[in-house]
Design a protein around this motif. Structure first.
Motif, short mmCIF file in Angstrom:
data_model
loop_
_atom_site.label_atom_id
_atom_site.label_comp_id
_atom_site.label_asym_id
_atom_site.label_seq_id
_atom_site.Cartn_x
_atom_site.Cartn_y
_atom_site.Cartn_z
N ARG A 135 6.84 -15.60 68.21
CA ARG A 135 5.51 -15.44 68.76
C ARG A 135 5.51 -14.41 69.88
NH1 ARG A 135 1.08 -20.05 69.17
NH2 ARG A 135 1.14 -19.46 66.97
N SER A 136 4.45 -13.59 69.88
CA SER A 136 4.26 -12.59 70.92
C SER A 136 2.78 -12.53 71.27
CB SER A 136 4.74 -11.20 70.45
OG SER A 136 4.42 -10.21 71.40
N SER A 137 2.46 -12.84 72.52
CA SER A 137 1.06 -12.83 72.98
C SER A 137 0.16 -13.65 72.05
CB SER A 137 0.54 -11.39 73.09
OG SER A 137 1.33 -10.64 73.97
N TYR A 138 0.64 -14.84 71.71
CA TYR A 138 -0.11 -15.80 70.88
C TYR A 138 -0.31 -15.33 69.45
CZ TYR A 138 -1.12 -17.65 75.52
OH TYR A 138 -1.00 -18.15 76.79
N HIS A 139 0.46 -14.34 69.02
CA HIS A 139 0.39 -13.86 67.64
C HIS A 139 1.76 -14.03 66.98
CE1 HIS A 139 -3.64 -12.10 67.94
NE2 HIS A 139 -3.28 -11.68 69.14
N ASP A 140 1.75 -14.38 65.69
CA ASP A 140 3.00 -14.61 64.96
C ASP A 140 3.62 -13.28 64.53
OD1 ASP A 140 2.54 -17.32 65.22
OD2 ASP A 140 1.54 -17.48 63.27
N VAL A 141 4.93 -13.18 64.75
CA VAL A 141 5.68 -11.99 64.35
C VAL A 141 6.95 -12.43 63.63
CG1 VAL A 141 4.82 -10.68 66.32
CG2 VAL A 141 7.00 -11.87 66.51
N ILE A 142 7.57 -11.49 62.95
CA ILE A 142 8.85 -11.73 62.29
C ILE A 142 9.72 -10.51 62.48
CG2 ILE A 142 8.02 -10.86 60.06
CD1 ILE A 142 9.82 -12.98 58.74
N ARG A 143 11.00 -10.73 62.65
CA ARG A 143 11.91 -9.62 62.88
C ARG A 143 12.04 -8.74 61.64
NH1 ARG A 143 17.03 -11.90 66.51
NH2 ARG A 143 15.84 -12.09 68.48
N VAL A 144 12.08 -7.45 61.89
CA VAL A 144 12.21 -6.48 60.80
C VAL A 144 13.51 -6.73 60.03
CG1 VAL A 144 12.51 -4.03 60.27
CG2 VAL A 144 10.78 -4.76 61.93
N SER A 145 14.57 -7.07 60.73
CA SER A 145 15.86 -7.29 60.09
C SER A 145 15.81 -8.42 59.06
CB SER A 145 16.93 -7.60 61.14
OG SER A 145 16.57 -8.75 61.90
N GLU A 146 14.87 -9.36 59.23
CA GLU A 146 14.74 -10.47 58.28
C GLU A 146 13.78 -10.13 57.14
OE1 GLU A 146 14.57 -14.63 59.60
OE2 GLU A 146 14.61 -13.85 61.65
N ILE A 147 12.62 -9.61 57.47
CA ILE A 147 11.58 -9.44 56.48
C ILE A 147 11.85 -8.26 55.54
CG2 ILE A 147 10.12 -7.95 57.91
CD1 ILE A 147 8.98 -10.77 55.50
N GLN A 148 12.51 -7.20 56.03
CA GLN A 148 12.72 -6.03 55.18
C GLN A 148 13.71 -6.29 54.06
OE1 GLN A 148 14.11 -2.81 57.60
NE2 GLN A 148 16.08 -3.77 58.08
N LYS A 149 14.45 -7.41 54.13
CA LYS A 149 15.37 -7.77 53.05
C LYS A 149 14.63 -8.31 51.83
CE LYS A 149 19.10 -9.06 56.25
NZ LYS A 149 19.94 -10.19 56.75
N VAL A 150 13.41 -8.81 52.06
CA VAL A 150 12.68 -9.45 50.96
C VAL A 150 11.31 -8.84 50.72
CG1 VAL A 150 13.85 -11.67 51.20
CG2 VAL A 150 11.84 -11.19 52.61
N LEU A 151 10.92 -7.86 51.54
CA LEU A 151 9.58 -7.29 51.41
C LEU A 151 9.56 -5.84 51.87
CD1 LEU A 151 6.55 -8.03 50.78
CD2 LEU A 151 6.30 -8.42 53.25
N ASP A 152 8.81 -5.02 51.15
CA ASP A 152 8.63 -3.62 51.53
C ASP A 152 7.58 -3.56 52.64
OD1 ASP A 152 8.39 -0.90 51.74
OD2 ASP A 152 7.31 -0.64 49.85
#
Length: 212
Positions: free
Chosen positions: A68-85
């Motif tokens: 979470r960043s400033s009340y918004h959900d985020v995900i690390r690039v290192s995790e998401i780029q393995k499964v999504l463009d």
């Protein structure tokens, strides 16, 4: 309907359910634990947010962590780029790690000098990116969104033409209402011809005799 099916096949089946979930809520199964905050998601089960204790039931599954960043959900690039463009989605550095936002964050008034904005929610972006979040990318490259964007552009153009036409009519009305009419020359001449020279009045002191 076919276009919607094609758009759904373009994305992994877990993506849209992921973007619709509410994270950082208390886990119903482990409410008594201090680790009951749900900030994990299983891409294989897609059955809602999980807490760290729930992961014991997903040992052989692919789970990712939501932050979470400033009340918004985020995900690390290192995790998401393995499964999504994530091409075209702007990345941010938070706590020394690159992240992407899950959903849009509308910005009604971009800063001064901004030349590039998100194609969906118009948030200010760096020049090399098109979208501010994963959700905006899904919407932005779908065929249904392209149609809505074209319709909106046409409606905007029509409204501009209508506004210009109305403005021109209003200007004509104002011009006709406030422009004074010039009287004909003949009428002026007649009015001047009827004027007569007035009779001069002398001062009454001219015939006054003063005796000493």
């Amino acid at each position: 309907m076919r276009a919607e099916e094609e758009n759904n096949r373009r994305w992994p089946p877990w993506l849209k359910p992921l973007l619709q979930e509410k994270f950082f809520v208390q886990c119903k199964l482990h409410a008594d634990s201090h680790k009951s905050e749900c900030n994990m998601y299983c891409l294989d089960c897609t059955n809602g947010p999980l807490c760290s204790l729930c992961l014991s039931f997903h040992k052989d599954h692919h789970a990712i962590q939501i932050r979470r960043s400033s009340y918004h959900d985020v995900i690390r690039v290192s995790e998401i780029q393995k499964v999504l463009d994530i091409t075209g989605v702007q990345t941010y550095v938070i706590n020394s790690a690159k992240v992407v936002f899950l959903n849009e964050r509308p910005q009604p008034r971009p800063g001064k000098g901004v030349v590039n904005t998100c194609e969906v929610c118009y948030r200010s972006l760096v020049d090399s990116f098109r979208f501010c979040s994963l959700g905006c990318k899904i919407s932005g490259i779908s065929k249904s969104f392209d149609k809505k964007r074209k319709d909106r552009a046409n409606n905007h153009s029509d409204s501009d033409d209508s506004y210009s036409s109305t403005l021109n009519k209003n200007e004509d009305m104002i011009h006709n209402s406030f422009t004074p009419s010039t009287p004909p020359l003949s009428a002026v001449s007649r009015r001047l011809a009827k004027r007569r020279k007035g009779i001069p009045h002398r001062a009454p002191f001219g015939g006054l005799i003063i005796e000493y």
